[in-house]
Scaffold this motif. Structure first.
Motif, PDB file in Angstrom:
ATOM      1  N   TRP A 271       0.832  -1.195   0.000  1.00 19.68           N
ATOM      2  CA  TRP A 271       0.000   0.000   0.000  1.00 19.68           C
ATOM      3  C   TRP A 271       0.868   1.247   0.000  1.00 19.68           C
ATOM      4  CZ3 TRP A 271       0.949   2.969   4.251  1.00 19.68           C
ATOM      5  CH2 TRP A 271       1.478   2.338   5.373  1.00 19.68           C
ATOM      6  N   THR A 272       0.271   2.334  -0.380  1.00 16.46           N
ATOM      7  CA  THR A 272       0.904   3.646  -0.328  1.00 16.46           C
ATOM      8  C   THR A 272      -0.148   4.654   0.073  1.00 16.46           C
ATOM      9  OG1 THR A 272       2.448   3.064  -2.090  1.00 16.46           O
ATOM     10  CG2 THR A 272       2.179   5.412  -1.632  1.00 16.46           C
TER      11      THR A 272
ATOM     12  N   THR B 210      -3.519   3.884  -1.917  1.00 11.89           N
ATOM     13  CA  THR B 210      -3.623   2.754  -2.838  1.00 11.89           C
ATOM     14  C   THR B 210      -3.298   1.469  -2.090  1.00 11.89           C
ATOM     15  OG1 THR B 210      -1.318   2.949  -3.543  1.00 11.89           O
ATOM     16  CG2 THR B 210      -2.954   4.127  -4.838  1.00 11.89           C
TER      17      THR B 210
ATOM     18  N   GLY C   1       3.713   3.457  -7.571  1.00 11.13           N
ATOM     19  CA  GLY C   1       3.476   3.955  -8.925  1.00 11.13           C
ATOM     20  C   GLY C   1       2.013   4.283  -9.167  1.00 11.13           C
ATOM     21  N   LEU C   2       1.132   3.435  -8.656  1.00 10.53           N
ATOM     22  CA  LEU C   2      -0.302   3.698  -8.772  1.00 10.53           C
ATOM     23  C   LEU C   2      -0.678   4.951  -7.991  1.00 10.53           C
ATOM     24  CD1 LEU C   2      -3.073   2.791  -9.767  1.00 10.53           C
ATOM     25  CD2 LEU C   2      -3.196   1.262  -7.790  1.00 10.53           C
ATOM     26  N   TRP C   3      -0.128   5.087  -6.787  1.00 12.69           N
ATOM     27  CA  TRP C   3      -0.378   6.293  -5.989  1.00 12.69           C
ATOM     28  C   TRP C   3       0.097   7.536  -6.733  1.00 12.69           C
ATOM     29  CZ3 TRP C   3       3.133   9.899  -4.177  1.00 12.69           C
ATOM     30  CH2 TRP C   3       2.597  10.884  -3.350  1.00 12.69           C
ATOM     31  N   TYR C   4       1.286   7.456  -7.317  1.00 10.48           N
ATOM     32  CA  TYR C   4       1.844   8.593  -8.056  1.00 10.48           C
ATOM     33  C   TYR C   4       0.865   9.057  -9.141  1.00 10.48           C
ATOM     34  CZ  TYR C   4       5.026  11.241 -11.051  1.00 10.48           C
ATOM     35  OH  TYR C   4       5.611  12.227 -11.811  1.00 10.48           O
ATOM     36  N   ALA C   5       0.335   8.111  -9.920  1.00  7.53           N
ATOM     37  CA  ALA C   5      -0.608   8.467 -10.985  1.00  7.53           C
ATOM     38  C   ALA C   5      -1.870   9.097 -10.414  1.00  7.53           C
ATOM     39  CB  ALA C   5      -0.948   7.229 -11.813  1.00  7.53           C
ATOM     40  N   GLN C   6      -2.388   8.538  -9.313  1.00  7.79           N
ATOM     41  CA  GLN C   6      -3.611   9.072  -8.702  1.00  7.79           C
ATOM     42  C   GLN C   6      -3.405  10.484  -8.172  1.00  7.79           C
ATOM     43  OE1 GLN C   6      -4.367   5.968  -5.794  1.00  7.79           O
ATOM     44  NE2 GLN C   6      -6.260   5.453  -6.857  1.00  7.79           N
TER      45      GLN C   6
ATOM     46  N   SER D 239       4.999  -1.003  -6.867  1.00 11.70           N
ATOM     47  CA  SER D 239       3.760  -1.128  -7.652  1.00 11.70           C
ATOM     48  C   SER D 239       2.677  -0.222  -7.078  1.00 11.70           C
ATOM     49  CB  SER D 239       3.268  -2.572  -7.653  1.00 11.70           C
ATOM     50  OG  SER D 239       4.225  -3.430  -8.190  1.00 11.70           O
ATOM     51  N   ALA D 240       2.479  -0.303  -5.772  1.00 10.30           N
ATOM     52  CA  ALA D 240       1.484   0.558  -5.128  1.00 10.30           C
ATOM     53  C   ALA D 240       1.919   2.016  -5.194  1.00 10.30           C
ATOM     54  CB  ALA D 240       1.256   0.133  -3.684  1.00 10.30           C
TER      55      ALA D 240
ATOM     56  N   LEU E 100      -2.751  -2.872  -3.098  1.00  9.59           N
ATOM     57  CA  LEU E 100      -2.743  -3.999  -4.029  1.00  9.59           C
ATOM     58  C   LEU E 100      -2.557  -5.261  -3.211  1.00  9.59           C
ATOM     59  CD1 LEU E 100      -0.253  -2.562  -6.678  1.00  9.59           C
ATOM     60  CD2 LEU E 100      -2.735  -2.686  -6.895  1.00  9.59           C
TER      61      LEU E 100
END
Length: 177
Positions: free
Chosen positions: A111-112, A123, A142-147, A139-140, A125
């Motif tokens: 998570w992040t 986030t 990178g998803l956080w960064y995009a959000q 992975s989490a 996963l």
């Protein structure tokens, strides 16, 4: 490292308190003694009559502003994250922000959580409990960064004001003076 079960919503509320420099916000619980996140901000009928309005949350101090600022300052230290996340870090937004990554269940959950002064994203996963694989915290992240980049798009690049009670001093690395 042990810990209790905490929902993403509870994590988000806790970190939002840090983002607001110690000020908690939300709806009062029925007993009126705790704040809980407001999942629905408002409800209106088609004719415009407001049935529910939580657009202005209840607020109360939860932490002192100096303590929240110091925690935020630690969470914003990109240099400290380099050994774990590499350089450039997926948590480095190029704007004032603070974030934390985590893993649980032998790496099957990552998570992040992080925030800017105006936006917060969390986030998570996860893999099934019988999965032999582990997830990478990046992975989490990178998803956080995009959000968070999407959520903060168009927002000013403002930082946190250092509150009264916090002093900034230069320290000599070798001597500690």
């Amino acid at each position: 490292y042990g810990g209790g079960d905490v929902s993403l919503l509870e994590i988000g509320q806790a970190y939002a308190t840090l983002a607001r420099l110690g000020e908690g916000a939300g709806m009062l619980t029925p007993g009126g003694d705790n704040l809980q996140p407001a999942l629905v901000r408002s409800v209106q009928e088609l004719n415009g009559q407001v049935l529910l309005d939580h657009t202005l949350p209840e607020t109360r101090p939860v932490l002192s502003a100096p303590l929240a600022y110091l925690v935020q300052n630690v969470l914003a230290d990109d240099t400290a994250r380099q050994p774990t996340l590499g350089y450039p870090s997926p948590l480095d937004l190029g704007r004032p922000s603070a974030a934390k990554v985590g893993r649980a269940d032998g790496g099957r959950q990552v998570w992040t959580v992080g925030y800017t002064p105006d936006r917060l994203a969390v986030t998570w996963l996860g893999l099934s409990a019988d999965s032999p694989r582990a997830l990478d915290v990046r992975s989490a992240a990178g998803l956080w960064y995009a959000q968070i980049q999407n959520a903060a798009s168009g927002q000013p690049f403002t930082g946190w004001q250092m509150p009264a009670g916090v002093s900034q001093v230069d320290v000599c690395d070798p001597s500690g003076l």
